[in-house]
Design a protein around this motif. Sequence first.
Motif, PDB file in Angstrom:
ATOM      1  N   LYS A 423       0.790  -1.229   0.000  1.00  0.00           N
ATOM      2  CA  LYS A 423       0.000   0.000   0.000  1.00  0.00           C
ATOM      3  C   LYS A 423       0.821   1.277   0.000  1.00  0.00           C
ATOM      4  O   LYS A 423       0.336   2.321  -0.430  1.00  0.00           O
ATOM      5  CB  LYS A 423      -0.930   0.016   1.224  1.00  0.00           C
ATOM      6  CG  LYS A 423      -1.937  -1.129   1.239  1.00  0.00           C
ATOM      7  CD  LYS A 423      -2.796  -1.072   2.501  1.00  0.00           C
ATOM      8  CE  LYS A 423      -3.793  -2.215   2.542  1.00  0.00           C
ATOM      9  NZ  LYS A 423      -4.612  -2.192   3.784  1.00  0.00           N
ATOM     10  N   ARG A 424       2.073   1.238   0.515  1.00  0.00           N
ATOM     11  CA  ARG A 424       2.786   2.506   0.701  1.00  0.00           C
ATOM     12  C   ARG A 424       4.293   2.290   0.779  1.00  0.00           C
ATOM     13  O   ARG A 424       4.771   1.161   0.844  1.00  0.00           O
ATOM     14  CB  ARG A 424       2.311   3.206   1.978  1.00  0.00           C
ATOM     15  CG  ARG A 424       2.502   2.381   3.239  1.00  0.00           C
ATOM     16  CD  ARG A 424       2.009   3.113   4.480  1.00  0.00           C
ATOM     17  NE  ARG A 424       0.608   3.422   4.400  1.00  0.00           N
ATOM     18  CZ  ARG A 424      -0.363   2.590   4.752  1.00  0.00           C
ATOM     19  NH1 ARG A 424      -0.060   1.376   5.182  1.00  0.00           N
ATOM     20  NH2 ARG A 424      -1.634   2.931   4.659  1.00  0.00           N
ATOM     21  N   ARG A 426       7.601   3.789   3.148  1.00  0.00           N
ATOM     22  CA  ARG A 426       8.007   4.556   4.334  1.00  0.00           C
ATOM     23  C   ARG A 426       9.521   4.698   4.297  1.00  0.00           C
ATOM     24  O   ARG A 426      10.232   3.763   3.939  1.00  0.00           O
ATOM     25  CB  ARG A 426       7.603   3.840   5.622  1.00  0.00           C
ATOM     26  CG  ARG A 426       6.127   3.911   5.954  1.00  0.00           C
ATOM     27  CD  ARG A 426       5.880   3.383   7.377  1.00  0.00           C
ATOM     28  NE  ARG A 426       4.507   3.610   7.790  1.00  0.00           N
ATOM     29  CZ  ARG A 426       3.530   2.726   7.650  1.00  0.00           C
ATOM     30  NH1 ARG A 426       3.782   1.564   7.075  1.00  0.00           N
ATOM     31  NH2 ARG A 426       2.308   2.993   8.070  1.00  0.00           N
TER      32      ARG A 426
END
Length: 531
Positions: A423-424, A426
């Motif tokens: 999803k992402r 970091r």
Amino acid sequence: MAPRVLVSDELSETAVQIFRDRGVEVDYMPKLGKDKDALAAIIDQYDGLAIRSATKATEKLLSVASKLKVIGRAGIGVDNVDIPAASKKGVIVMNTPFGNSITTAEHAIAMMFAVARQLPEANASTQAGKWEKSRFMGVELFNKTLGVIGAGNIGGIVCNRAVGLHMKVVAFDPFLSDERAKQLGVTKVELDELLARADFITLHVPLTDKTRNILSAENLAKTKKGVRIINCARGGLVDEVALAAALKSGHVAGAALDVFEVEPATESPLFNLPNVVCTPHLGASTTEAQENVALQVAEQMSDYLLTGAVSNALNMPNVTAEEAAVMGPWIKLASHLGAFIGQMTDEPIKAINILYDGTVAGMNLAALNSAVIAGVLKTQNPDVNLVSAPIVAKDKGIQISTTRQDKTGTFDAYIKVTMVTEKRERSVAGTCFSDGKPRFIQIKGINIDAEIGAHMLYTTNEDVPGIIGLLGMTMSKNNVNIANFTLGREGIGKQAIAILYLDQAIDPKVLETLESTGMFQQVKALQFEVA
């Protein structure tokens, strides 16, 4: 003078001979580990201590081990070694993390067969002169759904064997990627779906705060009627009282356990129940596994004592003596960066990208990579160490990439870690100043300058007035002292972050208080090993 090693638990003669052949003096006293006073009386004569599980390397024992340099555990579990005390004494603790994986996985499969066909009870009945053929109606494994909780090294082997048995395999593991699941031939699911679908459930996770009683009364109630439970991983993963109740009610059709919350298990609510198979922690107990880990620990200890080479250490990275003096602070930083990223996500990790800039790019990046990966994975699996971390990451299908570049910014050197999930992304970056102390210098692309402490609080919010006062007031009301306070933002009115270095661990209720204000997008307590 040749180094001396004491073997205080049962080890094969072949393993003992390895020490002798390598030029290490060895005393084989396999009963000594059970006599703590006798062991303490002579431990100061030895450079190395080779053990299994009987010997307890406590802080008290280590305090009198004046010459000891290395403890080698033939096996994976080191509950019998006080690792912090060993670290303070400068004693390296080694284990053999992969020597018994196949054996443990095979035991889980054997236990699944045993509980499916009620083999122990049928054996006892037949040998008692009975012929109760109609009593022991079993079930096939073929085409049944196996739920695997934890698809790491051992769990992955279980998945492979179960697929070969033509079972339908579903797996729950926060770090299991889609690619790794496809490679194993299993379906990745959330825990609740696994509980609802599985005909058999087998556990292969370490015991942590997150996994303790993962099969609680509440979760057992979510399973399908007639499920069978197998635990060959760790005691404490299953609520034994709740499982006994589910067996008595008929909701759970059978259970097979090799591990118990209290061991040795001389009594249990599961004992003497029908269709419950119990073994005395035999997961690693095969001739091949015991020999493999014994030979491996003898080789590792000899290498360290004779050449300084370090492998499979739980409290030291794989670096040479020359590198250690320079790399020590950077290894700590790499571990902290990984731990920050690891504590910020519960999603499956697809990739970890590590950028080395400036002078650090010329160091031993294998050790630094291992420190980053171990920092990430240790939040979910405390058994991961600096050596096993890359192997565990590979087993989970996590792609590791490394980039070196010449000095490009304000700092002479820095490390930036980016974690990619479904999803992402970091990212966090850090550096080591001249005092050797690691610091965070960038989070989510926002520049900061944050000292790293054992207990920290991380928050994100829109850049609006009142945040500093709210954080300070909340800490004050809850008697939490702030050692350091760092802020950063993208710009006026944009995304902002705060990192608080606290003197003690923060109560979850304080986090709930902050979240309830509606002022924060994220509130997270972080822990770091700074010793």
